[in-house]
Write an enzyme that holds these catalytic residues in place. Structure first.
Site, PDB file in Angstrom:
ATOM      1  N   LYS A 187     -12.302   1.725 -16.762  1.00  0.00           N
ATOM      2  CA  LYS A 187     -11.410   2.168 -15.693  1.00  0.00           C
ATOM      3  C   LYS A 187     -11.856   3.517 -15.129  1.00  0.00           C
ATOM      4  O   LYS A 187     -12.218   4.422 -15.894  1.00  0.00           O
ATOM      5  CB  LYS A 187      -9.997   2.274 -16.270  1.00  0.00           C
ATOM      6  CG  LYS A 187      -8.967   2.284 -15.219  1.00  0.00           C
ATOM      7  CD  LYS A 187      -7.580   2.134 -15.815  1.00  0.00           C
ATOM      8  CE  LYS A 187      -6.589   2.315 -14.690  1.00  0.00           C
ATOM      9  NZ  LYS A 187      -5.508   3.204 -15.000  1.00  0.00           N
ATOM     10  N   ALA A 188     -11.827   3.628 -13.792  1.00  0.00           N
ATOM     11  CA  ALA A 188     -12.226   4.893 -13.152  1.00  0.00           C
ATOM     12  C   ALA A 188     -11.315   6.026 -13.611  1.00  0.00           C
ATOM     13  O   ALA A 188     -10.173   5.795 -13.986  1.00  0.00           O
ATOM     14  CB  ALA A 188     -12.133   4.735 -11.638  1.00  0.00           C
ATOM     15  N   SER A 221     -18.842  -5.604  -6.157  1.00  0.00           N
ATOM     16  CA  SER A 221     -17.763  -6.414  -5.593  1.00  0.00           C
ATOM     17  C   SER A 221     -17.973  -7.881  -5.899  1.00  0.00           C
ATOM     18  O   SER A 221     -19.088  -8.380  -5.909  1.00  0.00           O
ATOM     19  CB  SER A 221     -17.687  -6.236  -4.078  1.00  0.00           C
ATOM     20  OG  SER A 221     -16.687  -7.097  -3.566  1.00  0.00           O
ATOM     21  N   GLY A 274     -14.952  -9.498  -7.607  1.00  0.00           N
ATOM     22  CA  GLY A 274     -13.851  -9.857  -8.485  1.00  0.00           C
ATOM     23  C   GLY A 274     -14.399 -10.240  -9.845  1.00  0.00           C
ATOM     24  O   GLY A 274     -15.578 -10.033 -10.147  1.00  0.00           O
ATOM     25  N   LYS A 310     -18.627   1.192  -1.421  1.00  0.00           N
ATOM     26  CA  LYS A 310     -17.720   0.223  -2.059  1.00  0.00           C
ATOM     27  C   LYS A 310     -16.261   0.534  -1.693  1.00  0.00           C
ATOM     28  O   LYS A 310     -15.462  -0.377  -1.454  1.00  0.00           O
ATOM     29  CB  LYS A 310     -17.903   0.235  -3.584  1.00  0.00           C
ATOM     30  CG  LYS A 310     -16.885  -0.624  -4.336  1.00  0.00           C
ATOM     31  CD  LYS A 310     -17.001  -2.082  -3.959  1.00  0.00           C
ATOM     32  CE  LYS A 310     -15.944  -3.057  -4.390  1.00  0.00           C
ATOM     33  NZ  LYS A 310     -14.913  -2.799  -5.296  1.00  0.00           N
ATOM     34  N   HIS A 323     -15.675  -0.734   1.700  1.00  0.00           N
ATOM     35  CA  HIS A 323     -15.580  -2.200   1.571  1.00  0.00           C
ATOM     36  C   HIS A 323     -14.146  -2.579   1.222  1.00  0.00           C
ATOM     37  O   HIS A 323     -13.546  -3.483   1.806  1.00  0.00           O
ATOM     38  CB  HIS A 323     -16.559  -2.683   0.492  1.00  0.00           C
ATOM     39  CG  HIS A 323     -16.316  -4.082  -0.001  1.00  0.00           C
ATOM     40  ND1 HIS A 323     -15.286  -4.402  -0.865  1.00  0.00           N
ATOM     41  CD2 HIS A 323     -16.955  -5.255   0.244  1.00  0.00           C
ATOM     42  CE1 HIS A 323     -15.295  -5.694  -1.118  1.00  0.00           C
ATOM     43  NE2 HIS A 323     -16.300  -6.244  -0.456  1.00  0.00           N
ATOM     44  N   ASN A 324     -13.567  -1.857   0.268  1.00  0.00           N
ATOM     45  CA  ASN A 324     -12.205  -2.184  -0.161  1.00  0.00           C
ATOM     46  C   ASN A 324     -11.177  -1.886   0.929  1.00  0.00           C
ATOM     47  O   ASN A 324     -10.209  -2.635   1.087  1.00  0.00           O
ATOM     48  CB  ASN A 324     -11.848  -1.430  -1.443  1.00  0.00           C
ATOM     49  CG  ASN A 324     -12.450  -2.093  -2.665  1.00  0.00           C
ATOM     50  OD1 ASN A 324     -13.465  -2.784  -2.554  1.00  0.00           O
ATOM     51  ND2 ASN A 324     -11.861  -1.890  -3.815  1.00  0.00           N
ATOM     52  N   GLU A 340     -11.356  -4.708   3.075  1.00  0.00           N
ATOM     53  CA  GLU A 340     -10.751  -5.829   2.330  1.00  0.00           C
ATOM     54  C   GLU A 340      -9.223  -5.793   2.460  1.00  0.00           C
ATOM     55  O   GLU A 340      -8.583  -6.819   2.709  1.00  0.00           O
ATOM     56  CB  GLU A 340     -11.189  -5.693   0.859  1.00  0.00           C
ATOM     57  CG  GLU A 340     -10.513  -6.599  -0.143  1.00  0.00           C
ATOM     58  CD  GLU A 340     -10.923  -6.239  -1.580  1.00  0.00           C
ATOM     59  OE1 GLU A 340     -12.128  -6.278  -1.889  1.00  0.00           O
ATOM     60  OE2 GLU A 340     -10.037  -5.914  -2.395  1.00  0.00           O
ATOM     61  N   TYR A 341      -8.630  -4.599   2.328  1.00  0.00           N
ATOM     62  CA  TYR A 341      -7.175  -4.475   2.460  1.00  0.00           C
ATOM     63  C   TYR A 341      -6.726  -5.010   3.827  1.00  0.00           C
ATOM     64  O   TYR A 341      -5.742  -5.738   3.928  1.00  0.00           O
ATOM     65  CB  TYR A 341      -6.749  -3.003   2.356  1.00  0.00           C
ATOM     66  CG  TYR A 341      -6.458  -2.499   0.963  1.00  0.00           C
ATOM     67  CD1 TYR A 341      -7.364  -2.671  -0.082  1.00  0.00           C
ATOM     68  CD2 TYR A 341      -5.280  -1.816   0.684  1.00  0.00           C
ATOM     69  CE1 TYR A 341      -7.109  -2.173  -1.339  1.00  0.00           C
ATOM     70  CE2 TYR A 341      -5.008  -1.315  -0.587  1.00  0.00           C
ATOM     71  CZ  TYR A 341      -5.926  -1.488  -1.587  1.00  0.00           C
ATOM     72  OH  TYR A 341      -5.667  -0.987  -2.838  1.00  0.00           O
ATOM     73  N   LYS A 378      -4.745  -0.463  -6.466  1.00  0.00           N
ATOM     74  CA  LYS A 378      -5.317   0.450  -7.458  1.00  0.00           C
ATOM     75  C   LYS A 378      -5.891   1.697  -6.795  1.00  0.00           C
ATOM     76  O   LYS A 378      -6.593   2.465  -7.435  1.00  0.00           O
ATOM     77  CB  LYS A 378      -6.395  -0.260  -8.275  1.00  0.00           C
ATOM     78  CG  LYS A 378      -5.841  -1.386  -9.120  1.00  0.00           C
ATOM     79  CD  LYS A 378      -6.748  -1.723 -10.282  1.00  0.00           C
ATOM     80  CE  LYS A 378      -6.285  -2.991 -10.964  1.00  0.00           C
ATOM     81  NZ  LYS A 378      -6.578  -4.188 -10.120  1.00  0.00           N
ATOM     82  N   ARG A 396       1.438  -2.514   2.150  1.00  0.00           N
ATOM     83  CA  ARG A 396       1.599  -2.764   0.700  1.00  0.00           C
ATOM     84  C   ARG A 396       2.651  -1.827   0.112  1.00  0.00           C
ATOM     85  O   ARG A 396       3.498  -2.255  -0.675  1.00  0.00           O
ATOM     86  CB  ARG A 396       0.275  -2.540  -0.036  1.00  0.00           C
ATOM     87  CG  ARG A 396      -0.742  -3.626   0.192  1.00  0.00           C
ATOM     88  CD  ARG A 396      -1.777  -3.586  -0.923  1.00  0.00           C
ATOM     89  NE  ARG A 396      -2.959  -4.338  -0.565  1.00  0.00           N
ATOM     90  CZ  ARG A 396      -3.973  -4.558  -1.394  1.00  0.00           C
ATOM     91  NH1 ARG A 396      -3.964  -4.081  -2.617  1.00  0.00           N
ATOM     92  NH2 ARG A 396      -5.022  -5.251  -1.006  1.00  0.00           N
ATOM     93  N   HIS A 456      -3.275  27.733  21.418  1.00  0.00           N
ATOM     94  CA  HIS A 456      -4.474  27.091  20.855  1.00  0.00           C
ATOM     95  C   HIS A 456      -5.562  26.847  21.904  1.00  0.00           C
ATOM     96  O   HIS A 456      -6.623  26.370  21.566  1.00  0.00           O
ATOM     97  CB  HIS A 456      -4.091  25.768  20.173  1.00  0.00           C
ATOM     98  CG  HIS A 456      -3.242  25.976  18.966  1.00  0.00           C
ATOM     99  ND1 HIS A 456      -3.702  26.606  17.841  1.00  0.00           N
ATOM    100  CD2 HIS A 456      -1.941  25.669  18.720  1.00  0.00           C
ATOM    101  CE1 HIS A 456      -2.726  26.666  16.944  1.00  0.00           C
ATOM    102  NE2 HIS A 456      -1.642  26.105  17.448  1.00  0.00           N
TER     103      HIS A 456
HETATM  104  C1  6PG Z   1     -13.960  -6.388  -5.286  1.00  0.00           C
HETATM  105  C2  6PG Z   1     -12.537  -5.943  -5.285  1.00  0.00           C
HETATM  106  C3  6PG Z   1     -12.210  -5.274  -6.569  1.00  0.00           C
HETATM  107  C4  6PG Z   1     -10.724  -5.165  -6.804  1.00  0.00           C
HETATM  108  C5  6PG Z   1     -10.167  -3.886  -6.274  1.00  0.00           C
HETATM  109  C6  6PG Z   1      -9.003  -3.947  -5.355  1.00  0.00           C
HETATM  110  O1  6PG Z   1     -14.645  -6.009  -4.350  1.00  0.00           O
HETATM  111  O2  6PG Z   1     -14.370  -7.094  -6.210  1.00  0.00           O
HETATM  112  O3  6PG Z   1     -12.292  -5.042  -4.244  1.00  0.00           O
HETATM  113  O4  6PG Z   1     -12.882  -4.064  -6.623  1.00  0.00           O
HETATM  114  O5  6PG Z   1     -10.036  -6.274  -6.495  1.00  0.00           O
HETATM  115  O6  6PG Z   1      -9.862  -3.191  -7.426  1.00  0.00           O
HETATM  116  O7  6PG Z   1      -7.857  -3.746  -6.060  1.00  0.00           O
HETATM  117  P1  6PG Z   1      -6.432  -3.413  -5.506  1.00  0.00           P
HETATM  118  O8  6PG Z   1      -6.067  -4.460  -4.509  1.00  0.00           O
HETATM  119  O9  6PG Z   1      -5.627  -3.528  -6.766  1.00  0.00           O
HETATM  120  O10 6PG Z   1      -6.431  -2.027  -4.968  1.00  0.00           O
END
Ligand code: 6PG
Length: 444
Positions: A57-58, A110, A112, A165, A168-169, A172-173, A239, A266, A424
């Site tokens: 874990k980070a 990445s 999963g 990365k 990337h996330n 992804e969100y 996370k 979220r 300003h």
């Molecule tokens: C990936 C995912 C992976 C994980 C993240 C997102 O690329 O494999 O992004 O890193 O699912 O931790 O997690 P959260 O949605 O819990 O923030």
């Protein structure tokens, strides 16, 4: 599985005593794996320069493990952090280990659980020398793109691997939230099978992606007679990487409204009790529901995904300039074409776009596509308003598009207000030298 001799280690802490032996049992077919619960023995079993991949874990635990390892390492050994660490922590660790003549590689991974085990997309950053040492292994175990090339490439120095990365996330969100909003729009007038059918049709087009694919599976999954999705509490977890990338975008001056909308969506979902109590105070108006225009929704989704990709690559481009990282956006898009969560048809397309252009909007076809989708996204937004469906990330996409294509914004008023209350200063349209002016706003 790929033929490398490896040693595995896990601390023999309370409750974890059997992790290593169970792993060896589960993988007994692999003859090239040795297991350890003693750290010095584990380190001694490795060939030099040692290559140690830590998957924990980070956070502070990474520093603790680094400090436990250091006394047993020798000059030139390499520690690779494969977790979702913050890129600034990674940069500090790179420097710290360099001061001890050791290497630290922050490697975004990445894919999963499945991907991490069977072929992920890998984003390693740190010294080029350390990458050259580990490349044969990483490039073998990573996923492969359409042409057979590894979805792994040297990203750049310092914490670049974890930065990429993290972004990337963030993308992804937003990709996940767009699908959740499409689901919300369809759900009020359709059953799961119908929704899955529509998304399956989209999957046969340029909209095809891993996230779309799993959403189709999720919609159809049943436990007995019940759809599993319908039993899941609507309070999303996270996370932190989505909020980290939004914060990094703020620091860079990058406009990432879609990923931040997705993060806020979220957070808002997690206020379940509050939503429950407030919603009970609304009047329940039951009205006949007319289904959405699916063609318009499809085109709105295409529009919003293009904007998400545009916004997502922006912090990479800006950070690369600001920090002199020399990130190769086309290569980053390429290693995201397989193994990772945001792999998609459009990502494939993006590889060529970034070979030619700095950003998506320079591509005339993309630009025309966005212009011609305007009426569809407007239609979907009005539908969401009519039925009171939260549609934040689509709105963010459309608002961004309107602003970014507007010659005149209302920022002149902001400048005047800043000058009024705080002196300003502002620049004038009629002064091409762009000098700074101040007005005494109260002077009659
Ligand atoms: C990936 C995912 C992976 C994980 C993240 C997102 O690329 O494999 O992004 O890193 O699912 O931790 O997690 P959260 O949605 O819990 O923030």
């Amino acid at each position: 599985e790929k033929g490398f001799d490896i040693s595995v280690y896990n601390r023999p802490a309370y409750g974890e005593e059997l992790v290593v032996s169970n792993f060896l049992k589960d993988n007994h077919a692999l003859k090239n794996v040795s297991g350890f619960t003693d750290l010095p023995q584990f380190v001694a079993s490795l060939a030099t320069p040692r290559k140690i991949l830590i998957m924990i874990k980070a956070g502070n635990a990474i520093d603790t493990v680094i400090d436990q390892l250091i006394p047993f390492l020798s000059k030139g050994d390499i520690i690779i952090d494969g977790g979702n660490s913050h890129y600034m922590d990674t940069a500090k660790r790179v420097d710290y280990l360099a001061s001890k003549e050791l290497h630290f590689v922050g490697c975004g991974i990445s894919g999963g659980e499945e991907g991490a085990r069977k072929g992920p997309s890998m984003m390693p950053g740190g010294s080029l020398e350390s990458y050259q040492n580990i490349a044969p292994i990483l490039e073998t175990i990573s996923a492969k793109d359409k042409t057979g090339k590894p979805c792994c490439t040297y990203i750049g120095p310092d914490g670049t691997g974890h930065f990429v990365k993290m972004v990337h996330n963030g993308m992804e969100y937003a990709e996940m939230q767009l699908l959740a909003e499409v689901y919300a729009i369809m759900k009020i007038s359709m059953d799961n099978e119908k929704m899955a059918q529509i998304l399956s049709d989209w999957k046969t087009t340029d909209l095809s992606s891993y996230l779309l694919e799993i959403t189709i599976d999720i919609l159809q999954k049943k436990e007995g007679n019940q759809y599993v999705l319908d039993t899941i509490l609507d309070a999303a977890g996270n996370k932190g990487t989505g909020s980290w990338s939004s914060k990094a975008a703020f620091d860079l001056g990058s406009v990432n409204t879609m990923m931040s909308s997705a993060v806020f969506a979220r957070y808002l979902s997690a206020f379940k009790e509050k939503r429950h109590s407030l919603s009970s105070r609304l009047k329940n108006v039951s009205e006949a529901i007319e289904g959405p225009d699916i063609k318009a929704l499809e085109s709105a989704y295409r529009f919003a995904r293009i904007i998400n990709h545009h916004q997502g690559f922006e912090p990479l481009r800006l950070a690369s300039k600001e920090y002199h990282w020399e990130l190769n956006l086309s290569e980053i898009a390429r290693i995201w074409t397989n193994g990772c969560i945001i792999r998609s048809d459009f990502m494939e397309h993006s590889v060529a776009i970034f070979k030619k252009y700095e950003d998506y909007f320079e591509d005339d076809i993309i630009f025309k596509n966005l212009m011609s989708s305007e009426s569809s996204i407007k239609d979907s937004i009005s539908y969401s308003l009519k039925y009171r469906i939260p549609f934040d990330t689509f709105w963010a996409a459309y608002n961004y598009w309107i602003s970014v294509t507007s010659e005149n914004l209302s920022a002149n008023l902001i400048q005047a207000q800043r000058d009024y209350f705080g002196a300003h200063t502002y620049q004038r349209k009629d002064d091409s030298t762009l000098s700074f002016y101040h007005t005494n706003w109260l002077e009659k």
